[in-house]
Design an enzyme around this catalytic site. Structure first.
Site, PDB file in Angstrom:
ATOM      1  N   HIS A  40     -61.439 -46.960  -4.271  1.00 25.91           N
ATOM      2  CA  HIS A  40     -62.154 -45.698  -4.406  1.00 25.91           C
ATOM      3  C   HIS A  40     -62.077 -45.104  -5.806  1.00 25.91           C
ATOM      4  O   HIS A  40     -63.087 -44.826  -6.439  1.00 25.91           O
ATOM      5  CB  HIS A  40     -61.641 -44.666  -3.390  1.00 25.91           C
ATOM      6  CG  HIS A  40     -62.307 -43.345  -3.555  1.00 25.91           C
ATOM      7  ND1 HIS A  40     -61.822 -42.354  -4.383  1.00 25.91           N
ATOM      8  CD2 HIS A  40     -63.472 -42.852  -3.046  1.00 25.91           C
ATOM      9  CE1 HIS A  40     -62.638 -41.312  -4.361  1.00 25.91           C
ATOM     10  NE2 HIS A  40     -63.650 -41.588  -3.558  1.00 25.91           N
ATOM     11  N   HIS A  72     -63.963 -44.168   7.161  1.00 24.64           N
ATOM     12  CA  HIS A  72     -63.911 -43.866   5.734  1.00 24.64           C
ATOM     13  C   HIS A  72     -62.688 -44.525   5.093  1.00 24.64           C
ATOM     14  O   HIS A  72     -61.562 -44.140   5.354  1.00 24.64           O
ATOM     15  CB  HIS A  72     -63.847 -42.348   5.584  1.00 24.64           C
ATOM     16  CG  HIS A  72     -63.848 -41.845   4.186  1.00 24.64           C
ATOM     17  ND1 HIS A  72     -62.776 -41.185   3.636  1.00 24.64           N
ATOM     18  CD2 HIS A  72     -64.808 -41.888   3.227  1.00 24.64           C
ATOM     19  CE1 HIS A  72     -63.067 -40.821   2.394  1.00 24.64           C
ATOM     20  NE2 HIS A  72     -64.293 -41.241   2.118  1.00 24.64           N
ATOM     21  N   GLU A  86     -66.204 -48.422   6.101  1.00 30.13           N
ATOM     22  CA  GLU A  86     -66.720 -47.867   4.836  1.00 30.13           C
ATOM     23  C   GLU A  86     -65.861 -48.346   3.685  1.00 30.13           C
ATOM     24  O   GLU A  86     -64.624 -48.429   3.803  1.00 30.13           O
ATOM     25  CB  GLU A  86     -66.694 -46.337   4.898  1.00 30.13           C
ATOM     26  CG  GLU A  86     -67.511 -45.671   3.799  1.00 30.13           C
ATOM     27  CD  GLU A  86     -66.742 -45.208   2.574  1.00 30.13           C
ATOM     28  OE1 GLU A  86     -67.384 -44.738   1.616  1.00 30.13           O
ATOM     29  OE2 GLU A  86     -65.500 -45.316   2.562  1.00 30.13           O
ATOM     30  N   ASP A 128     -65.654 -48.475  -0.909  1.00 31.05           N
ATOM     31  CA  ASP A 128     -66.151 -48.125  -2.238  1.00 31.05           C
ATOM     32  C   ASP A 128     -66.064 -49.377  -3.089  1.00 31.05           C
ATOM     33  O   ASP A 128     -64.985 -49.958  -3.248  1.00 31.05           O
ATOM     34  CB  ASP A 128     -65.295 -47.016  -2.835  1.00 31.05           C
ATOM     35  CG  ASP A 128     -65.258 -45.797  -1.930  1.00 31.05           C
ATOM     36  OD1 ASP A 128     -66.270 -45.093  -1.852  1.00 31.05           O
ATOM     37  OD2 ASP A 128     -64.215 -45.584  -1.282  1.00 31.05           O
TER      38      ASP A 128
HETATM   39  O1  G3P Z   1     -69.109 -42.441   0.963  1.00 30.11           O
HETATM   40  C1  G3P Z   1     -69.052 -41.219   1.631  1.00 30.11           C
HETATM   41  C2  G3P Z   1     -67.896 -40.594   1.075  1.00 30.11           C
HETATM   42  O2  G3P Z   1     -66.951 -41.617   1.075  1.00 30.11           O
HETATM   43  C3  G3P Z   1     -68.153 -40.121  -0.307  1.00 30.11           C
HETATM   44  O3  G3P Z   1     -67.041 -39.629  -0.834  1.00 30.11           O
HETATM   45  O4  G3P Z   1     -65.472 -39.826  -2.642  1.00 30.11           O
HETATM   46  O5  G3P Z   1     -64.793 -40.481  -0.376  1.00 30.11           O
HETATM   47  O6  G3P Z   1     -66.325 -41.901  -1.657  1.00 30.11           O
HETATM   48  P1  G3P Z   1     -65.852 -40.522  -1.396  1.00 30.11           P
HETATM   49 CA    CA Z   2     -67.137 -43.620  -0.275  1.00 35.43          CA
END
Ligand code: G3P
Ligand code: CA
Length: 388
Positions: free
Chosen positions: A97, A55, A82, A84
């Protein structure tokens, strides 16, 4: 079934399923057994079993979404990096993010009049002037490194370079963030992935990972798209029908309908408040599951409640439990994988694994890999090897 057995089955499954589209694979999932089927579904969909999704990179040990965070995650051996996805004013795809830059950059120093301006209002050149690492040293002195000062925000191209640049070949698990701010970002992403050889058969032109190394980046599951937005899921279906897609789930405004309940009490923590939230009904959950399935998603990404809070992300780290056993059963019965966000505690890995989930988004990639039976690695040595 052991993790290594599951991964071995996956390897067999992938080779057998190569000609089958992701959607077809999901449609051919086993009939309902009433029990979670995570361990068998992942042999039918070209996504790793027990998926380890880093993440924002290895974001406990290094500033989120920066070079050391992704390098560490890659070299630890995660399945996916992962990120964003947002788009700069001049049209460059970047890994950020938050909608604004105040939490984890020095935007207030560099652009004092624009401290609360959206990421989309900055050019790439402007974003590259920001320090995306020093906040981490100030917030987490026990994990601070001088070399984190001055880290840059990364473009998608730079994250791809990292994914391609080591012995391990992780995949990319890409979230379209606030997609309503970025009309057409799904198509921009398709073009970028295409040009980098990450779509279709083009990836075959890259050398395969060595035996024993992570090879997700060489498989049909090399990219997974994720979004909270139904509109973006539809746009992704149109742009990249053969790329696996996951619908992220949230409870409340803009998400699954919540049951009426008492507002947050003055003495109640956000974590406790979120933890007691419930979905309005099984039908409310099902309607999101049905939407995901109707638009070709291969899985759901629900939130999880953490049993402990270690101060990594404070209130951002408080979620509802959208992966109760009946919810996971409902998803699995429909042939949908379940990848939970964001889980860092071994007790929670265990609790949710027993419910049959198929993988986790985690800031603690090293912990999840260990939980899944991989040997412990020296994170400090990896970071030092990369100059951090
Ligand atoms: O993408 C899964 C998780 O990352 C969603 O929450 O806010 O951390 O992007 P966030
Ligand atoms: Ca995310």
């Amino acid at each position: 079934m052991t993790t290594s057995t599951r991964r071995w089955l996956l390897a067999c499954g992938v080779s057998l399923l190569l000609p089958v589209s992701v959607t077809q694979a999901a449609d051919s999932a086993p009939a309902s057994s009433g029990e979670p089927q995570g361990s068998t579904l992942c042999t039918k969909i070209p996504i790793p079993c027990d998926a380890v999704i880093a993440h924002r990179g290895a974001s406990y040990q290094a500033p989120e979404s920066t070079r050391p965070a992704y390098l560490l995650a890659r070299d630890l051996g995660v399945d996916y990096l992962e990120l964003d996805l947002q788009r700069t004013k001049d049209g460059v795809l970047v890994a950020v993010h938050d909608n604004t830059l105040g939490r984890n950059t020095n935007v207030a120093e560099v652009f004092p009049d624009r401290a609360d301006a959206p990421v989309s209002s900055f050019t790439l050149d402007e974003l590259k002037q920001l320090d995306a690492g020093s906040w981490f040293n100030a917030s987490y002195p026990d994990r601070a490194r001088d070399s984190y000062s001055g880290l840059e925000i990364l473009t998608l191209d730079e994250v791809i370079d990292i994914a391609e640049g080591g012995d391990n070949h992780p995949g990319l698990y890409i979230e379209t963030k606030v997609p309503e701010q970025f009309p057409g970002i799904e198509e921009d992403l398709r073009k970028k992935l295409q040009s980098r050889g990450w779509l279709g058969d083009e990836a075959k032109s890259r050398p395969a990972a060595k035996k024993g190394a992570v090879n997700v980046g060489d498989t049909p599951g090399r990219v997974v798209m994720q979004t909270f937005s139904k509109a973006s899921l539809k746009a992704l279906e149109t742009s990249m029908p053969d790329v696996p897609r996951v619908l992220l789930l949230w409870l409340g405004k803009g998400g699954i309908e919540a049951a009426p309940g008492k507002p947050q009490g003055d003495d109640e923590s956000t974590a406790d408040y979120y933890a007691r939230q419930q979905v309005a009904s099984p039908e409310a959950y099902r309607s999101w599951l049905d939407f995901a399935k109707d638009h070709g998603a291969i899985g759901l990404g629900p939130s999880a409640v953490q049993s402990e809070h270690d101060g990594n992300f404070s209130s951002q780290f408080s979620y509802m439990d959208l992966a109760e056993p009946w919810m996971i059963g409902m998803a699995h019965d429909d042939g949908m994988l379940v990848h939970l966000y964001t889980v860092d505690e071994p007790a929670d890995f265990e609790r949710y694994q027993q419910r049959g989930v198929d993988g986790f988004f985690t800031n603690r990639a090293e912990r999840l890999l260990e939980f899944y039976g991989h040997p412990t690695q020296d994170q400090d040595a990896i970071l030092k090897r990369h100059g951090y």
